[in-house]
Motif scaffolding. Structure first.
Motif, PDB file in Angstrom:
ATOM      1  N   SER A 257       0.821  -1.213   0.000  1.00  8.90           N
ATOM      2  CA  SER A 257       0.000   0.000   0.000  1.00  8.90           C
ATOM      3  C   SER A 257       0.854   1.262   0.000  1.00  8.90           C
ATOM      4  O   SER A 257       0.529   2.242  -0.672  1.00  8.90           O
ATOM      5  CB  SER A 257      -0.923  -0.008   1.221  1.00  8.90           C
ATOM      6  OG  SER A 257      -0.174  -0.108   2.412  1.00  8.90           O
ATOM      7  N   ASP A 260       2.284   2.129  -3.601  1.00 14.04           N
ATOM      8  CA  ASP A 260       1.382   2.810  -4.532  1.00 14.04           C
ATOM      9  C   ASP A 260       1.328   4.310  -4.275  1.00 14.04           C
ATOM     10  O   ASP A 260       1.360   5.114  -5.217  1.00 14.04           O
ATOM     11  CB  ASP A 260      -0.028   2.206  -4.425  1.00 14.04           C
ATOM     12  CG  ASP A 260      -0.085   0.778  -4.951  1.00 14.04           C
ATOM     13  OD1 ASP A 260       0.767   0.433  -5.790  1.00 14.04           O
ATOM     14  OD2 ASP A 260      -0.967   0.016  -4.505  1.00 14.04           O
ATOM     15  N   SER A 263       4.676   5.881  -5.263  1.00 10.95           N
ATOM     16  CA  SER A 263       4.825   5.866  -6.717  1.00 10.95           C
ATOM     17  C   SER A 263       3.979   6.966  -7.365  1.00 10.95           C
ATOM     18  O   SER A 263       4.415   7.629  -8.314  1.00 10.95           O
ATOM     19  CB  SER A 263       4.425   4.493  -7.265  1.00 10.95           C
ATOM     20  OG  SER A 263       4.553   4.452  -8.668  1.00 10.95           O
ATOM     21  N   LYS A 264       2.757   7.176  -6.850  1.00 14.72           N
ATOM     22  CA  LYS A 264       1.893   8.243  -7.383  1.00 14.72           C
ATOM     23  C   LYS A 264       2.521   9.618  -7.148  1.00 14.72           C
ATOM     24  O   LYS A 264       2.375  10.530  -7.972  1.00 14.72           O
ATOM     25  CB  LYS A 264       0.518   8.173  -6.730  1.00 14.72           C
ATOM     26  CG  LYS A 264      -0.325   6.994  -7.194  1.00 14.72           C
ATOM     27  CD  LYS A 264      -1.648   6.948  -6.452  1.00 14.72           C
ATOM     28  CE  LYS A 264      -2.474   5.730  -6.888  1.00 14.72           C
ATOM     29  NZ  LYS A 264      -3.748   5.630  -6.122  1.00 14.72           N
ATOM     30  N   GLY A 268       3.898   8.111 -10.832  1.00 19.18           N
ATOM     31  CA  GLY A 268       3.550   6.748 -11.232  1.00 19.18           C
ATOM     32  C   GLY A 268       4.595   6.093 -12.105  1.00 19.18           C
ATOM     33  O   GLY A 268       4.272   5.235 -12.933  1.00 19.18           O
ATOM     34  N   LYS A 271       6.049   0.589 -11.066  1.00 25.80           N
ATOM     35  CA  LYS A 271       4.964  -0.363 -10.886  1.00 25.80           C
ATOM     36  C   LYS A 271       5.446  -1.487  -9.969  1.00 25.80           C
ATOM     37  O   LYS A 271       6.552  -1.999 -10.125  1.00 25.80           O
ATOM     38  CB  LYS A 271       4.521  -0.950 -12.229  1.00 25.80           C
ATOM     39  CG  LYS A 271       4.018   0.088 -13.228  1.00 25.80           C
ATOM     40  CD  LYS A 271       2.753   0.779 -12.740  1.00 25.80           C
ATOM     41  CE  LYS A 271       2.244   1.786 -13.774  1.00 25.80           C
ATOM     42  NZ  LYS A 271       1.056   2.525 -13.274  1.00 25.80           N
TER      43      LYS A 271
END
Length: 311
Positions: A257, A260, A263-264, A268, A271
């Protein structure tokens, strides 16, 4: 004479070849067993260095075609390595110090004194080890909640509950640590205690200047066991700390979690894949591997130590 010499030489050769065959078999078994233990770590290292293309490429198994340290770098960012590493070392170290101190005192008392209820305390020690941690967690939680309300002092969500548990003999696997000290102290001749007591030494002086001074490797073994167990412990920590202290193992459990969201934040660009997970796991266990690498000589001595004989 020649026949006898030939027979003796043949027997010697036969013994030599038997020893060689036995040695080859032993080394083969050790190699196989060693590989069983090392294979997960080697696979972790291999995948840590893989790029995203290598991870999905079925032809890449062990050696990556495009090795990169980018996985480690980004995994360290997700884990907030600078903060979580420092917190984890201080937290696990404080708990280990408390457990080691209390376990040594308890082991000394059980080893040196015959008092009423001694067998009962031994039974309670074994029982505390047998009962599952989740069963004990409910009454402990209730106890800290009541204490918190009575004292008007915040306990839940702080490090105090686990520190109190460690310094009162209720830490992670404290029973095992007490039994290690008990066994080691039993191997120290009691005549040394008697000689010190004749010279006027108190029980605490006997404990410190004789028993503890002669148990350095045992103390190191107990401290390392406690440190590793407290480092890896997440159930009690998550229940009592409630995430108010960022620790490396706790961050690892939330890695998916957290990945993500981080990364955003960087557009992004990354992956989640197996390489990032392996990198995070490697980072989490690396401090323990480094610690063992530095103290393995004394650690092995402590494990193998049979103490002082003669009584």
């Amino acid at each position: 004479m020649k026949k006898k010499k030939t027979q003796i030489k043949t027997k010697k050769n036969a013994k030599y070849y038997k020893k060689m065959v036995a040695r080859i078999i032993v080394y083969f078994i050790l190699t196989v067993v060693g590989f069983v233990y090392l294979e997960p770590i080697l696979e972790m290292l291999a995948k840590t260095l893989m790029s995203a293309e290598d991870v999905i490429d079925p032809s890449v198994t062990w050696i990556p075609k495009k090795p990169s340290l980018e996985n480690l770098s980004f995994a360290a960012t997700v884990l907030k390595l600078g903060t979580t590493l420092k917190n984890s070392i201080l937290f696990a170290g404080a708990l280990a110090i408390g457990q080691t101190f209390v376990a040594s005192l308890t082991g000394f008392a059980l080893s040196r004194y015959a008092f009423k209820g001694r067998k009962f305390f031994f039974a309670m020690l074994i029982l505390a080890f047998i009962i599952p941690v989740p069963v004990l967690m409910v009454p402990r939680m209730m106890m800290f909640v009541v204490a918190q309300e009575s004292l008007k002092f915040q306990l839940i969500g702080t490090v105090w509950p686990q520190l109190l548990m460690a310094f009162f003999g209720q830490g992670v696997y404290s029973t095992v640590l007490v039994l290690i000290f008990y066994t080691a102290f039993n191997m120290i001749p009691r005549v040394l205690d008697e000689a010190a007591e004749i010279d006027g030494a108190s029980a605490l002086k006997v404990y410190w200047f004789i028993v503890i001074k002669m148990s350095a490797t045992t103390i190191l073994v107990v401290f390392l066991f406690s440190f590793v167990w407290n480092w890896n412990e997440t159930y009690i920590t998550s229940t009592l700390l409630r995430g108010n202290l960022e620790l490396l193992p706790s961050k690892l459990t939330l890695f998916n979690s957290e990945f993500d969201s981080v990364s955003k934040a960087v557009g992004g660009a990354f992956k989640l894949n197996e390489a990032f997970k392996m990198s995070a796991t490697l980072i989490s266990i690396s401090p323990l591997l480094l610690l063992y690498a530095f103290v393995q000589k004394w650690f092995i001595q402590g494990i193998e130590n049979t103490g002082i004989t003669g009584e």
